[in-house]
Scaffold this motif. Structure first.
Motif, PDB file in Angstrom:
ATOM      1  N   ARG A 248       0.815  -1.223   0.000  1.00  0.00           N
ATOM      2  CA  ARG A 248       0.000   0.000   0.000  1.00  0.00           C
ATOM      3  C   ARG A 248       0.846   1.270   0.000  1.00  0.00           C
ATOM      4  NH1 ARG A 248      -4.780  -1.387   4.308  1.00  0.00           N
ATOM      5  NH2 ARG A 248      -5.628  -3.159   3.166  1.00  0.00           N
ATOM      6  N   GLU A 249       2.123   1.113   0.279  1.00  0.00           N
ATOM      7  CA  GLU A 249       3.056   2.241   0.393  1.00  0.00           C
ATOM      8  C   GLU A 249       2.579   3.263   1.414  1.00  0.00           C
ATOM      9  OE1 GLU A 249       3.742   3.708  -3.556  1.00  0.00           O
ATOM     10  OE2 GLU A 249       5.043   2.029  -4.044  1.00  0.00           O
ATOM     11  N   SER A 250       2.182   2.755   2.591  1.00  0.00           N
ATOM     12  CA  SER A 250       1.748   3.626   3.686  1.00  0.00           C
ATOM     13  C   SER A 250       1.870   2.868   5.003  1.00  0.00           C
ATOM     14  CB  SER A 250       0.300   4.082   3.477  1.00  0.00           C
ATOM     15  OG  SER A 250      -0.580   2.989   3.568  1.00  0.00           O
ATOM     16  N   TRP A 251       1.737   3.615   6.100  1.00  0.00           N
ATOM     17  CA  TRP A 251       1.780   3.020   7.430  1.00  0.00           C
ATOM     18  C   TRP A 251       0.440   2.378   7.731  1.00  0.00           C
ATOM     19  CZ3 TRP A 251       6.221   2.415   9.870  1.00  0.00           C
ATOM     20  CH2 TRP A 251       7.292   3.234   9.517  1.00  0.00           C
ATOM     21  N   ARG A 252       0.469   1.211   8.380  1.00  0.00           N
ATOM     22  CA  ARG A 252      -0.742   0.485   8.761  1.00  0.00           C
ATOM     23  C   ARG A 252      -0.792   0.397  10.283  1.00  0.00           C
ATOM     24  NH1 ARG A 252      -3.466  -3.958   5.574  1.00  0.00           N
ATOM     25  NH2 ARG A 252      -5.012  -4.687   7.049  1.00  0.00           N
ATOM     26  N   VAL A 253      -1.916   0.759  10.869  1.00  0.00           N
ATOM     27  CA  VAL A 253      -2.071   0.786  12.322  1.00  0.00           C
ATOM     28  C   VAL A 253      -2.178  -0.633  12.867  1.00  0.00           C
ATOM     29  CG1 VAL A 253      -3.510   1.561  14.231  1.00  0.00           C
ATOM     30  CG2 VAL A 253      -3.208   3.027  12.232  1.00  0.00           C
ATOM     31  N   GLU A 254      -1.336  -0.934  13.858  1.00  0.00           N
ATOM     32  CA  GLU A 254      -1.383  -2.215  14.558  1.00  0.00           C
ATOM     33  C   GLU A 254      -2.158  -2.061  15.867  1.00  0.00           C
ATOM     34  OE1 GLU A 254       0.529  -5.226  13.630  1.00  0.00           O
ATOM     35  OE2 GLU A 254       0.541  -4.215  11.703  1.00  0.00           O
ATOM     36  N   GLU A 255      -1.855  -1.008  16.631  1.00  0.00           N
ATOM     37  CA  GLU A 255      -2.549  -0.660  17.873  1.00  0.00           C
ATOM     38  C   GLU A 255      -2.874   0.828  17.795  1.00  0.00           C
ATOM     39  OE1 GLU A 255      -0.503  -1.862  21.450  1.00  0.00           O
ATOM     40  OE2 GLU A 255       0.357  -3.573  20.400  1.00  0.00           O
ATOM     41  N   PRO A 256      -4.151   1.228  17.951  1.00  0.00           N
ATOM     42  CA  PRO A 256      -4.536   2.613  17.694  1.00  0.00           C
ATOM     43  C   PRO A 256      -4.019   3.661  18.668  1.00  0.00           C
ATOM     44  CG  PRO A 256      -6.405   1.362  18.486  1.00  0.00           C
ATOM     45  CD  PRO A 256      -5.281   0.393  18.293  1.00  0.00           C
ATOM     46  N   GLY A 257      -3.800   3.335  19.917  1.00  0.00           N
ATOM     47  CA  GLY A 257      -3.381   4.366  20.870  1.00  0.00           C
ATOM     48  C   GLY A 257      -4.480   5.398  21.059  1.00  0.00           C
ATOM     49  N   ASN A 258      -4.097   6.638  21.298  1.00  0.00           N
ATOM     50  CA  ASN A 258      -5.041   7.734  21.495  1.00  0.00           C
ATOM     51  C   ASN A 258      -5.179   8.507  20.186  1.00  0.00           C
ATOM     52  OD1 ASN A 258      -6.378  10.103  22.151  1.00  0.00           O
ATOM     53  ND2 ASN A 258      -5.249  10.429  24.049  1.00  0.00           N
ATOM     54  N   VAL A 259      -6.387   8.575  19.632  1.00  0.00           N
ATOM     55  CA  VAL A 259      -6.589   9.236  18.342  1.00  0.00           C
ATOM     56  C   VAL A 259      -6.349  10.745  18.414  1.00  0.00           C
ATOM     57  CG1 VAL A 259      -8.161   7.491  17.450  1.00  0.00           C
ATOM     58  CG2 VAL A 259      -9.085   9.432  18.709  1.00  0.00           C
ATOM     59  N   TYR A 260      -6.379  11.339  19.617  1.00  0.00           N
ATOM     60  CA  TYR A 260      -6.169  12.779  19.770  1.00  0.00           C
ATOM     61  C   TYR A 260      -4.716  13.145  20.087  1.00  0.00           C
ATOM     62  CZ  TYR A 260     -11.206  12.766  19.829  1.00  0.00           C
ATOM     63  OH  TYR A 260     -12.520  12.570  19.486  1.00  0.00           O
ATOM     64  N   CYS A 261      -3.869  12.145  20.175  1.00  0.00           N
ATOM     65  CA  CYS A 261      -2.460  12.365  20.492  1.00  0.00           C
ATOM     66  C   CYS A 261      -1.728  12.966  19.295  1.00  0.00           C
ATOM     67  CB  CYS A 261      -1.810  11.019  20.867  1.00  0.00           C
ATOM     68  SG  CYS A 261      -0.060  11.130  21.252  1.00  0.00           S
ATOM     69  N   ILE A 262      -0.828  13.894  19.567  1.00  0.00           N
ATOM     70  CA  ILE A 262       0.112  14.362  18.539  1.00  0.00           C
ATOM     71  C   ILE A 262       1.317  13.451  18.697  1.00  0.00           C
ATOM     72  CG2 ILE A 262       1.536  16.253  17.729  1.00  0.00           C
ATOM     73  CD1 ILE A 262      -0.568  18.141  18.949  1.00  0.00           C
ATOM     74  N   HIS A 263       1.377  12.426  17.864  1.00  0.00           N
ATOM     75  CA  HIS A 263       2.316  11.325  18.048  1.00  0.00           C
ATOM     76  C   HIS A 263       3.776  11.761  18.000  1.00  0.00           C
ATOM     77  CE1 HIS A 263      -1.137   8.788  17.842  1.00  0.00           C
ATOM     78  NE2 HIS A 263      -1.424   9.208  16.620  1.00  0.00           N
ATOM     79  N   GLU A 264       4.507  11.223  18.949  1.00  0.00           N
ATOM     80  CA  GLU A 264       5.957  11.401  18.980  1.00  0.00           C
ATOM     81  C   GLU A 264       6.561  10.022  18.765  1.00  0.00           C
ATOM     82  OE1 GLU A 264       9.484  13.232  21.693  1.00  0.00           O
ATOM     83  OE2 GLU A 264       7.512  14.143  21.608  1.00  0.00           O
ATOM     84  N   TRP A 265       7.077   9.788  17.568  1.00  0.00           N
ATOM     85  CA  TRP A 265       7.575   8.466  17.205  1.00  0.00           C
ATOM     86  C   TRP A 265       8.909   8.196  17.868  1.00  0.00           C
ATOM     87  CZ3 TRP A 265       3.529   6.185  15.743  1.00  0.00           C
ATOM     88  CH2 TRP A 265       2.558   6.844  14.989  1.00  0.00           C
ATOM     89  N   ASP A 266       9.193   6.941  18.076  1.00  0.00           N
ATOM     90  CA  ASP A 266      10.385   6.501  18.804  1.00  0.00           C
ATOM     91  C   ASP A 266      11.651   6.674  17.972  1.00  0.00           C
ATOM     92  OD1 ASP A 266       9.571   4.559  17.048  1.00  0.00           O
ATOM     93  OD2 ASP A 266      10.091   2.887  18.355  1.00  0.00           O
ATOM     94  N   ILE A 267      11.971   7.917  17.681  1.00  0.00           N
ATOM     95  CA  ILE A 267      13.183   8.235  16.926  1.00  0.00           C
ATOM     96  C   ILE A 267      14.238   8.618  17.958  1.00  0.00           C
ATOM     97  CG2 ILE A 267      14.221   9.754  15.208  1.00  0.00           C
ATOM     98  CD1 ILE A 267      11.330  10.173  14.138  1.00  0.00           C
ATOM     99  N   ASN A 268      15.200   7.745  18.165  1.00  0.00           N
ATOM    100  CA  ASN A 268      16.151   7.976  19.244  1.00  0.00           C
ATOM    101  C   ASN A 268      17.604   7.921  18.787  1.00  0.00           C
ATOM    102  OD1 ASN A 268      16.533   5.294  18.778  1.00  0.00           O
ATOM    103  ND2 ASN A 268      15.649   4.606  20.710  1.00  0.00           N
ATOM    104  N   GLY A 269      17.840   7.865  17.507  1.00  0.00           N
ATOM    105  CA  GLY A 269      19.210   7.857  17.013  1.00  0.00           C
ATOM    106  C   GLY A 269      19.819   6.485  16.850  1.00  0.00           C
TER     107      GLY A 269
END
Length: 57
Positions: free
Chosen positions: A26-47
């Protein structure tokens, strides 16, 4: 010298736990676990993810 760019295949929000996996068909991200739909997501980018292999550079 050829370098191959690697991309992440999964990611998780550090705030709400939303988990997504990259779907190449699909060339896109697919949700596995929805979390909070109102969250401004901070992805686990840690270097730790390195987009280029040492052998390619």
């Amino acid at each position: 010298m050829n370098s191959t760019l690697r991309t992440p295949t999964d990611r998780a929000c550090e705030n709400c736990g939303r988990r997504e996996r990259w779907d190449a068909d699909r060339e896109s991200w697919r949700v596995e676990e929805p979390g909070n739909v109102y969250c401004i997501h901070e992805w686990d980018i840690n270097g730790e993810f390195v987009p280029f292999d040492d052998a390619d550079v």
